[in-house]
Scaffold this active site. Structure first.
Site, PDB file in Angstrom:
ATOM      1  N   PHE A 245       1.038  -1.863   0.219  1.00  0.00           N
ATOM      2  CA  PHE A 245      -0.086  -0.309   0.208  1.00  0.00           C
ATOM      3  C   PHE A 245       0.894   1.534  -0.279  1.00  0.00           C
ATOM      4  O   PHE A 245       0.443   1.854   0.531  1.00  0.00           O
ATOM      5  CB  PHE A 245      -0.869   0.326   1.223  1.00  0.00           C
ATOM      6  CG  PHE A 245      -1.474  -0.916   1.180  1.00  0.00           C
ATOM      7  CD1 PHE A 245      -2.870  -1.443   0.400  1.00  0.00           C
ATOM      8  CD2 PHE A 245      -1.750  -2.297   2.912  1.00  0.00           C
ATOM      9  CE1 PHE A 245      -3.090  -2.723   0.481  1.00  0.00           C
ATOM     10  CE2 PHE A 245      -2.247  -3.354   2.427  1.00  0.00           C
ATOM     11  CZ  PHE A 245      -3.282  -3.571   2.027  1.00  0.00           C
ATOM     12  N   GLU A 249       7.479   1.295   0.041  1.00  0.00           N
ATOM     13  CA  GLU A 249       8.054   1.750  -1.046  1.00  0.00           C
ATOM     14  C   GLU A 249       9.460   2.305  -0.620  1.00  0.00           C
ATOM     15  O   GLU A 249      10.621   2.292  -1.769  1.00  0.00           O
ATOM     16  CB  GLU A 249       7.486   2.886  -1.655  1.00  0.00           C
ATOM     17  CG  GLU A 249       8.259   3.945  -2.705  1.00  0.00           C
ATOM     18  CD  GLU A 249       6.735   4.160  -3.823  1.00  0.00           C
ATOM     19  OE1 GLU A 249       7.567   5.364  -4.353  1.00  0.00           O
ATOM     20  OE2 GLU A 249       5.494   4.338  -3.363  1.00  0.00           O
ATOM     21  N   ARG A 327       1.483  15.275  -5.366  1.00  0.00           N
ATOM     22  CA  ARG A 327       0.129  14.945  -5.902  1.00  0.00           C
ATOM     23  C   ARG A 327      -1.325  15.785  -4.839  1.00  0.00           C
ATOM     24  O   ARG A 327      -1.879  15.588  -5.771  1.00  0.00           O
ATOM     25  CB  ARG A 327      -0.216  14.062  -5.857  1.00  0.00           C
ATOM     26  CG  ARG A 327      -0.650  12.992  -6.371  1.00  0.00           C
ATOM     27  CD  ARG A 327      -0.305  11.794  -6.869  1.00  0.00           C
ATOM     28  NE  ARG A 327       0.549  11.076  -7.635  1.00  0.00           N
ATOM     29  CZ  ARG A 327      -0.168  10.350  -8.909  1.00  0.00           C
ATOM     30  NH1 ARG A 327      -1.206  10.184  -9.289  1.00  0.00           N
ATOM     31  NH2 ARG A 327       0.538   9.745  -9.556  1.00  0.00           N
ATOM     32  N   THR A 459       4.491  11.302 -11.639  1.00  0.00           N
ATOM     33  CA  THR A 459       4.591  12.394 -11.523  1.00  0.00           C
ATOM     34  C   THR A 459       6.335  12.473 -11.744  1.00  0.00           C
ATOM     35  O   THR A 459       6.981  13.608 -12.092  1.00  0.00           O
ATOM     36  CB  THR A 459       4.576  13.662 -10.912  1.00  0.00           C
ATOM     37  OG1 THR A 459       4.729  12.895  -9.151  1.00  0.00           O
ATOM     38  CG2 THR A 459       3.101  13.805 -10.775  1.00  0.00           C
ATOM     39  N   ALA A 528       2.234   4.403  -8.165  1.00  0.00           N
ATOM     40  CA  ALA A 528       1.612   4.712  -8.594  1.00  0.00           C
ATOM     41  C   ALA A 528       0.433   4.123  -9.979  1.00  0.00           C
ATOM     42  O   ALA A 528       0.119   4.834 -10.467  1.00  0.00           O
ATOM     43  CB  ALA A 528       2.034   5.628  -9.817  1.00  0.00           C
ATOM     44  N   GLU A 730      -5.242   2.516  -7.336  1.00  0.00           N
ATOM     45  CA  GLU A 730      -5.607   3.610  -6.257  1.00  0.00           C
ATOM     46  C   GLU A 730      -6.691   4.415  -6.157  1.00  0.00           C
ATOM     47  O   GLU A 730      -7.360   4.476  -5.387  1.00  0.00           O
ATOM     48  CB  GLU A 730      -4.327   4.849  -6.465  1.00  0.00           C
ATOM     49  CG  GLU A 730      -3.240   4.448  -5.960  1.00  0.00           C
ATOM     50  CD  GLU A 730      -1.669   5.248  -6.118  1.00  0.00           C
ATOM     51  OE1 GLU A 730      -0.828   5.913  -5.578  1.00  0.00           O
ATOM     52  OE2 GLU A 730      -1.614   5.587  -7.273  1.00  0.00           O
TER      53      GLU A 730
END
Length: 781
Positions: A245, A249, A327, A459, A528, A730
């Site tokens: 989730f 990362e 974001r 992004t 992402a 997402e």
């Protein structure tokens, strides 16, 4: 005739083709317990175990550390401090050098790792950690962001401003205007499998790290920097995670580095598996935000201008707070066109754990700000919020430019909402709920329908790339490897379907293998929502290279034109004959045709200039909508989600069964964020909700009593994505906004919908009750 293909020669379609429902490749293993996670792997002989010594204050200089009792504790083999890091004592993912592996000289949050104990057993290591004697000179600590000034207080990374038009001027001359402030809480990832790394030393100074991570390449680079060795000396491998989730990362870097340093230092395998309490104390979470907004609008409810400031509790270091807060601004519009807009981020420094990626990556917080503005305008004009939402939707040929100057070219939100409004019987139920509330003194019901428009792509433009490796063996079986990681979301089976489709072979002929930096290098994080988009395309590219070689070989060998060669289910038509796929492969091998290929893909069209706040950061948008109904006990604030209807689109889905599960799961996780999952730090910076006993994720009983989830069957991706599918990781998370706004609608009924409830998140029963009491008082005033 090859024994593997003969039963399928008359098959109309291969088993496991794209656009067909396939179960998760490990579903049966998850249910039976056969799925192997890192802690299930047989430990090498002599494996040692690590545990972390955590700070007990939120902000201080370290006056002295006495670890003598720790080092002599039973079973302890070694104790690491910052001085024992052979390379760079930093794991900052953005290169800002502000996140030490182990604290050195000072601590900046309660629970920050200061030392690491390596012992014969995990229990011995954990017990020894408690014996440390550390003296602190405490410093003032900043815990919350509510009273911080985004223009004066410390930021962890430079802020961003998006603007189009003159927001201030437009608001000043608007027929009507208002301003307000909203709080949006954070969220712990609460993955079933906590952080874990197993490092195994090899010869020539190499080390292999089995790490529960969404970003093996980043772990590889971080471990290499910590060890002071080249990246080629570190191999990182992960077959599956028990949930990620976003929490895996960047957060796994620390534990992988400590395991690897210890393994090389001691010449033995070292495993570090965090206790749940330590995991929640020491690892980052979803950012909580304070959102200030001012809006100008007309008497009909059409919004003319908006001014936002999104202030986030980022913690002590930058981590991913820069792109997360960016974001949030990218999604401050959700599905709405703001004619004039200014939005500013404020990634604020606090003496709390450094917050990180979480499903939606700041987008959900941005969208909540958009929906609050819609609610404010609806109450100010006395109209149904859904009417205001539809009035302010993006257009298709006009009113279609975002605050970051990207044109929305694929807008289907009008149709999505219209279909859901009809299928959920929104208008009829709105009347029924009004009648119910008029005759119910204690229990009040609420209803809301909210849209979702979510941009897909990293992004950070350079992350929008992927690699894959495909081998075809001489028996016609296929080995598939790519840079994506499997955390339960079904990525592996989707990419396998893509490869099976290219070769027209049954999916059981495609072997799914663990993600490893030794096979596919320089990979991007599986994040992402881009895992299938990127890795599916890369795998398709590799498979097509091999398929072209096979086609050219067959054309040459059988003297037929290339256009007379067709890949059919488990066989290949060459002219007027059909050859089983394994037979053609064997023939190609004998003719020395290369049967292996490395594939690559990079997302086209995207670009972003952060300094100007302009660009085309998203390849496309994903759309959905949800309608939720709740019942609220106005004496206690307790509530029940009575019904939810969802209509979501995934383009031409690669696997609707997997996508449906993602929509359902994302929605429930979103409900948790907006209702029950409350993170609470006390005045000394101690996280008090650090275990299942105090931190409340949704239970099975918290799901809507009636739960209708539909995937729209008519859309396909506007851009040439993998088989015209769309991302699904997402976007469904934000469908849960309908629950928050249904609760708000129920609360508003106690004051005859004259006052905007301004219900903050998470809308716990306590917060709902306080809002009810506040509205009753305001209504009487």
């Amino acid at each position: 005739m090859n024994k593997h293909t003969s039963p399928n020669l008359k098959a109309a379609r291969i088993a496991g083709a794209v656009h067909t429902d396939q179960r998760h490749d490990s579903a049966h293993k998850h249910v039976t317990g056969e799925a192997v996670y890192i802690d299930d792997m047989p430990e090498p002989e002599g494996t040692l175990h690590g545990a972390l010594g955590l700070s007990t204050v939120a902000h201080a200089t370290i006056r002295g550390i006495d670890l003598s009792a720790v080092k002599t504790a039973p079973g302890v083999i070694d104790v690491l401090t910052a001085a024992d890091v052979p390379g760079e004592n930093d794991i900052s993912p953005t290169g800002r050098h502000d996140e030490p592996i182990l604290a050195e000289g000072k601590v900046q949050f309660f629970g920050q790792p200061i030392f690491c104990v390596i012992a014969a057993t995990r229990e011995a290591a954990r017990r020894a950690c408690r014996l440390a004697k550390i003296e602190y000179d405490e410093l003032p600590a900043v815990i919350d962001v509510w009273d911080l000034d985004p223009t004066e207080d410390k930021l962890v990374t430079p802020p961003l401003t998006l603007k189009r038009g003159d927001a201030a001027g437009t608001i000043a001359v608007a027929p009507r205007r208002l301003k307000g402030r909203m709080r949006v809480g954070g969220q712990d990832h609460f993955y079933l499998e906590g952080h874990i790394s197993l490092a195994v030393p090899g010869e020539d100074g190499d080390v292999t790290v089995h790490c529960s991570t969404q970003h093996p390449s980043e772990v590889q680079h971080m471990v290499a920097h910590a060890l002071g060795v080249p990246s080629h000396a570190v191999t990182v491998e992960i077959r599956r995670m028990g949930g990620g989730f976003g929490g895996k990362e960047t957060q796994g870097n620390q534990f992988a580095a400590l395991a690897a340093i210890s393994a090389k230092r001691l010449g033995r395998a070292v495993k570090i598996r965090l206790d749940r309490d330590d995991d929640m104390l020491a690892t980052g979470k979803r950012h909580d935000f304070v959102i200030d907004y001012e809006v100008g609008f007309d008497d009909d409810g059409r919004i003319l201008g908006v001014d936002y400031v999104y202030a986030a509790r980022c913690g002590f270091s930058s981590d991913l707070s820069g792109p997360v807060t960016d974001r949030a601004l990218f999604h401050c519009d959700n599905a709405y066109f703001w004619p004039a807009i200014r939005a500013k981020s404020a990634p604020l420094y606090t003496n709390t754990v450094s917050n990180t990626a979480f499903r939606g990556f700041g987008g959900p917080q941005g969208m909540i700000g958009a929906e609050r503005v819609i609610d404010e305008v609806a109450f100010a004009t006395g109209k149904d919020p859904l009417e205001i939402r539809k009035l302010n939707f993006y257009g298709t040929r006009e009113r279609n430019v975002t605050p970051y100057h990207q044109t929305v070219e694929d807008n289907i939100i009008h149709r999505i909402v219209a279909e859901l409004e009809e299928s959920s019987n929104y208008t009829r139920r709105r009347r029924e709920i009004a009648a119910f509330n008029a005759n119910s003194r204690i229990v009040k019901r609420g209803l809301a329908l909210t849209p979702v428009k979510f941009g897909i792509s990293f992004t950070a433009t350079h992350y929008n790339q992927a690699g894959a490796l495909v081998h075809v063996y001489t028996d016609g079986s296929v080995h598939l490897n790519h840079g994506g990681t499997e955390m339960g979301q079904g990525l592996y089976v989707k990419v396998a379907q893509v490869v099976a489709e290219e070769f027209q072979i049954d999916i059981d002929r495609v072997k799914i293998t663990a993600t490893t930096t030794a096979k596919v290098p320089n990979t991007s994080a599986t994040a992402a929502s881009s895992g299938s988009d990127l890795n599916g395309m890369a795998a398709q590219n590799a498979a097509r290279q091999i398929r072209r070689r096979l086609t050219d070989f067959a054309a040459d060998k059988y003297s037929v034109p290339v256009d007379q060669i067709e890949f059919l289910p488990n066989r290949v038509r060459v002219g007027n004959q059909e050859i089983p796929f394994p037979d053609l492969v064997k023939q190609a091998y004998m003719a020395r045709i290369q049967l292996s290929a490395a594939g690559f893909y990079k997302t086209p069209k995207i670009h972003w200039n952060r300094d100007k706040g302009e660009g085309h950061p998203f390849y496309y948008f994903a759309y959905g909508a949800s309608c939720s109904e709740v019942s609220v006990d106005t004496l206690t604030g307790e509530y029940v989600v009575e019904r939810t209807d969802i209509l979501h689109e995934t383009g031409r889905s690669l696997n609707r069964a997997i996508d449906l599960g993602q929509v359902e799961g994302g929605f429930i996780q979103g409900i948790g964020w907006l209702t029950t999952e409350e993170l609470w730090w006390d005045g000394k910076g101690r996280l008090r909700t650090h275990a299942p006993s105090t931190y409340k994720i949704p239970l099975a009983s918290d799901r809507p009593k009636i739960f209708n989830v539909t995937l729209a069957d008519w859309p396909e991706a506007h851009e040439p994505t993998i088989h015209r599918s769309k991302a699904v990781g997402e976007p469904p998370f934000m469908l849960a906004m309908s629950v928050l706004h249904a609760l708000s609608d129920a609360v508003a009924s106690v004051a005859d919908h004259r006052v905007c409830p301004r219900l903050d998140a998470p809308a716990t029963p306590e917060r709902v009750l306080m809002a009810i009491e506040r509205l009753r008082a305001e209504a009487k005033a």
